[in-house]
Design an enzyme around this catalytic site. Sequence first.
Site, mmCIF file in Angstrom:
data_model
loop_
_atom_site.group_PDB
_atom_site.id
_atom_site.type_symbol
_atom_site.label_atom_id
_atom_site.label_comp_id
_atom_site.label_asym_id
_atom_site.label_seq_id
_atom_site.Cartn_x
_atom_site.Cartn_y
_atom_site.Cartn_z
ATOM 1 N N THR A 1 0.679 -1.295 0.020
ATOM 2 C CA THR A 1 -0.154 0.018 0.022
ATOM 3 C C THR A 1 0.847 1.259 -0.092
ATOM 4 O O THR A 1 1.469 1.602 1.061
ATOM 5 C CB THR A 1 -1.031 -0.054 1.086
ATOM 6 O OG1 THR A 1 -1.752 -1.324 1.409
ATOM 7 C CG2 THR A 1 -1.789 1.205 1.200
ATOM 8 N N LYS B 1 -7.439 -0.753 -3.414
ATOM 9 C CA LYS B 1 -7.391 -0.165 -1.933
ATOM 10 C C LYS B 1 -8.219 1.059 -1.773
ATOM 11 O O LYS B 1 -7.876 1.903 -0.948
ATOM 12 C CB LYS B 1 -5.620 0.225 -1.755
ATOM 13 C CG LYS B 1 -4.900 -1.078 -1.793
ATOM 14 C CD LYS B 1 -3.555 -0.678 -1.832
ATOM 15 C CE LYS B 1 -2.752 -1.893 -1.982
ATOM 16 N NZ LYS B 1 -1.338 -1.448 -2.341
ATOM 17 N N GLY C 1 -9.041 5.676 1.083
ATOM 18 C CA GLY C 1 -8.061 4.703 0.699
ATOM 19 C C GLY C 1 -7.479 4.019 1.852
ATOM 20 O O GLY C 1 -7.763 5.081 3.037
ATOM 21 N N SER D 1 3.094 1.938 3.277
ATOM 22 C CA SER D 1 4.772 1.689 2.947
ATOM 23 C C SER D 1 5.621 2.745 2.154
ATOM 24 O O SER D 1 6.722 2.784 2.419
ATOM 25 C CB SER D 1 4.893 0.323 2.516
ATOM 26 O OG SER D 1 4.289 -0.764 2.865
ATOM 27 N N ALA E 1 6.680 4.257 -7.009
ATOM 28 C CA ALA E 1 6.845 2.951 -7.364
ATOM 29 C C ALA E 1 8.180 2.681 -7.962
ATOM 30 O O ALA E 1 8.663 1.554 -7.743
ATOM 31 C CB ALA E 1 5.808 2.842 -8.461
ATOM 32 N N THR F 1 5.764 -0.791 -3.538
ATOM 33 C CA THR F 1 4.531 0.004 -4.407
ATOM 34 C C THR F 1 4.824 -0.434 -5.920
ATOM 35 O O THR F 1 6.184 -0.453 -6.372
ATOM 36 C CB THR F 1 5.172 1.509 -4.197
ATOM 37 O OG1 THR F 1 4.827 1.837 -2.833
ATOM 38 C CG2 THR F 1 4.183 2.245 -4.734
#
Length: 180
Positions: A8, A40, A52, A131, A164, A170
Amino acid sequence: MQAKIRSTTVLGIRHNGEIALGADGQATMDKHVAKSNVRKIRKLQDGKIVTGFAGSTADAFMLLDKFDEKLTGYGGNLKRAAIELAKDWRKDQYLRKLEAMMVVADKEELLILSGTGDVLEPDSDVAAIGSGAMYAQAAALALKKHAPHLSARQMVEDALHIAADICIYTNHNLMIEQPV
């Protein structure tokens, strides 16, 4: 010992009169990706509220249900529902053990509901949990400062992609929603 699930990155941004909320789709268990397309982000109240969540999935869904009950009980008033949920979260022995956080938004407000029962209005109109939260938050703050021509939705998308690229928890499988 049970493998710890990490996952997440959820990011919400209020910018130029609009709000967008997005999340990646990755759930990681121990040292591998357990699922890459986790959803999410949820819409409540006919899309007027966007949420979220981060943390334990079962705990997050329990909080989501409780939050939806509060929204219904308080006529869709986001802040009031969040505060009442926070009160229950602190008082209720079972709720206090839940390991989850939420970002919630309507067209006007953006809030973080923490695992300790706090309701936070984020500084700089950027809310991030999970995270990869700090990576996404840093990218979002830079975009707000240096690319103010972007929409809130574009900022969320770009910041999550930056997160990401940096955070192993991610991925680039994004879901972005805006309250109606």
